[in-house]
Design a protein around this motif. Sequence first.
Motif: not given
Length: 258
Positions: A181-182, A207-211, A169-171
């Motif tokens: 990230q928090y 979904r939020w992370r994908r967006k 899931e990294e760049s």
Amino acid sequence: MFRVDIMTLFDLTVGDVLSESILGRAQERDILRIEAHQIRDYTLNRQKQVDDYPYGGGHGAVMQADPLYQCWKHITDAYGGGRTIYLSPAGKTFCQARARELARECDHLILVCGHYEGIDERFIEECVDEEISLGDFVLTGGEIAAMAVTDAVCRLVPGVLSDPECFEEESHWNGLLEYPQYSRPEEWHGRRVPAILRSGDHKNIARWRRKQAIVRTRDRRPDMYARLDLSSKADQKLLREIAEEEAAAAEASPNDMP
């Protein structure tokens, strides 16, 4: 075991850096072996000289072919052949995709660190399989590039990280930059962690992370964004949501210009 041998004039520094943290623990578990070799140890010159003036004139010095060859030959005789890579500003730009290929296709890398005005072209012709660059700039030596390539490749070797999800899931893994990230505390300097991340709803969090990853890639790396395949129904829905949210934000913050 995945092995990396680094030919360098600064073996102690390189070896120390790559023996720390995650790569150090992987070496303790015999998943990796990273060794730095002092090129000066392989010269027949009494002064341990490894460079000389360039033929044809010019500034600086060029690393000689034979000390490099003798070091390279020692490595291949002792540990077998490997893919030999010269870290050079004239090389092909390194990227995550190449790191994945090297981790998947090789089990032994030999990295050559140049200095001064470069290395004798004859050594490159005889021993080097490919040249790699970190980007369109020049460093004083190849050590930083060698350490970057080693780190990027070795962390993808199975068993080095605890779970493939640590890097999937990294760049740059799937063409996107990573989402924000928090961590704790929930509020810091008046800034709060987005409520969705505290909801426990893993589907909506995904979904939020994908967006967020789509927006970040669009804004920061339009070149990467242009290559993305966002044709799926799920991504098309996210794109509509992004457009609606940005339009609402623009309407809430009217332009100050007359």
